[in-house]
Design a protein around this motif. Structure first.
Motif, short mmCIF file in Angstrom:
data_model
loop_
_atom_site.label_atom_id
_atom_site.label_comp_id
_atom_site.label_asym_id
_atom_site.label_seq_id
_atom_site.Cartn_x
_atom_site.Cartn_y
_atom_site.Cartn_z
N TYR A 1 0.71 0.50 17.42
CA TYR A 1 1.84 1.32 17.85
C TYR A 1 1.49 2.86 17.53
O TYR A 1 1.33 3.27 16.55
N TYR A 2 1.35 3.40 18.91
CA TYR A 2 1.10 4.95 18.66
C TYR A 2 2.44 5.65 19.01
O TYR A 2 2.48 6.98 18.63
N ASN A 3 3.44 4.97 19.29
CA ASN A 3 4.66 5.76 19.26
C ASN A 3 5.49 5.45 18.31
O ASN A 3 5.98 4.28 18.08
N PHE A 4 5.64 6.07 17.25
CA PHE A 4 6.19 5.93 15.76
C PHE A 4 7.58 5.58 16.08
O PHE A 4 8.24 4.60 15.48
N SER A 5 8.51 6.13 17.14
CA SER A 5 10.01 5.76 17.29
C SER A 5 9.90 4.40 17.64
O SER A 5 10.88 3.51 17.23
N HIS A 6 9.00 3.96 18.58
CA HIS A 6 9.19 2.53 18.99
C HIS A 6 8.91 1.62 17.82
O HIS A 6 9.42 0.51 17.79
N PHE A 7 7.74 1.76 17.06
CA PHE A 7 7.54 1.02 15.96
C PHE A 7 8.65 0.72 15.17
O PHE A 7 9.04 -0.31 14.61
N SER B 1 0.87 -1.24 0.16
CA SER B 1 -0.04 -0.22 -0.11
C SER B 1 0.79 1.18 -0.06
O SER B 1 1.92 1.32 0.25
N SER B 2 0.31 2.34 -0.14
CA SER B 2 0.76 3.54 -0.11
C SER B 2 0.46 4.55 0.98
O SER B 2 0.72 5.41 1.28
N LEU B 3 0.07 3.64 1.99
CA LEU B 3 -0.38 4.27 3.43
C LEU B 3 0.81 4.97 3.82
O LEU B 3 2.09 4.48 4.01
N PRO B 4 0.67 6.01 4.57
CA PRO B 4 1.75 6.59 5.37
C PRO B 4 2.29 5.42 6.43
O PRO B 4 1.59 4.90 6.86
N ILE B 5 3.48 5.37 6.58
CA ILE B 5 4.00 4.40 7.57
C ILE B 5 3.52 4.70 8.89
O ILE B 5 3.36 3.54 9.68
N SER B 6 3.22 5.73 9.34
CA SER B 6 2.57 6.01 10.59
C SER B 6 1.14 5.46 10.75
O SER B 6 0.71 5.06 11.97
N ASP B 7 0.54 5.38 9.87
CA ASP B 7 -0.66 4.92 9.54
C ASP B 7 -0.71 3.22 9.78
O ASP B 7 -1.49 2.63 10.45
N VAL B 8 0.38 2.69 9.32
CA VAL B 8 0.49 1.47 9.35
C VAL B 8 0.87 1.15 10.72
O VAL B 8 0.21 0.11 11.36
N ALA B 9 1.58 1.90 11.65
CA ALA B 9 1.95 1.43 12.84
C ALA B 9 0.86 1.74 13.67
O ALA B 9 0.43 0.99 14.47
N LYS B 10 0.09 2.63 13.39
CA LYS B 10 -1.28 2.89 14.31
C LYS B 10 -2.09 1.72 14.05
O LYS B 10 -2.86 1.30 15.03
#
Length: 129
Positions: A103-109, A90-99
């Motif tokens: 994973y709500y803390n992107f750096s942890h993801f 997908s072209s989803l933003p990586i932050s959306d993949v994490a969420k």
């Protein structure tokens, strides 16, 4: 309480992608099926133990003996495999993949992704298939 019962009952259904050794799913297969269906939620050892009616410490030992990895490592690997597929497909933003995987803390993801796949999510997305 009713939601927990429904969740436990759902965990007893077999995931068709798991190998079947006998006509009834094993405890480990039921745990793996539960995990596969709940990757986007927090999953505790106690929840898993409740669903298969075992002591949490015993379930941890049994899981490690049968699969060769801890429950925590298995959950992490499954989440990061799901993340890898979402990033690739997908072209989803990586932050959306994490969420979407809880994973709500992107750096942890990103740190966990790198631990499993030896590349950051951004590097993985840029890498040719």
């Amino acid at each position: 309480m009713e939601r927990d019962l429904k969740t436990c009952l759902a965990a007893q259904r077999v995931n068709p992608s798991l190998p079947e050794k006998e006509s009834h799913p094993s405890v480990i297969q039921r745990v793996q099926s539960y995990i596969a269906g709940h990757l986007h939620e927090p999953i505790t050892r106690e929840q898993l133990a409740c669903c298969v009616h075992l002591n949490p410490a015993y379930l941890s030992r049994l899981f490690k003996r049968e699969t060769g990895e801890s429950i925590t490592d298995y959950i992490l690997r499954e989440r990061m495999e799901a993340a890898k597929e979402m990033i690739r497909a997908s072209s989803l933003p990586i932050s959306d993949v994490a969420k979407s995987l809880g994973y709500y803390n992107f750096s942890h993801f990103s740190k966990m992704f790198r631990k499993v796949h030896h590349a950051s999510p951004q590097q993985f997305r840029r890498k040719p298939v």
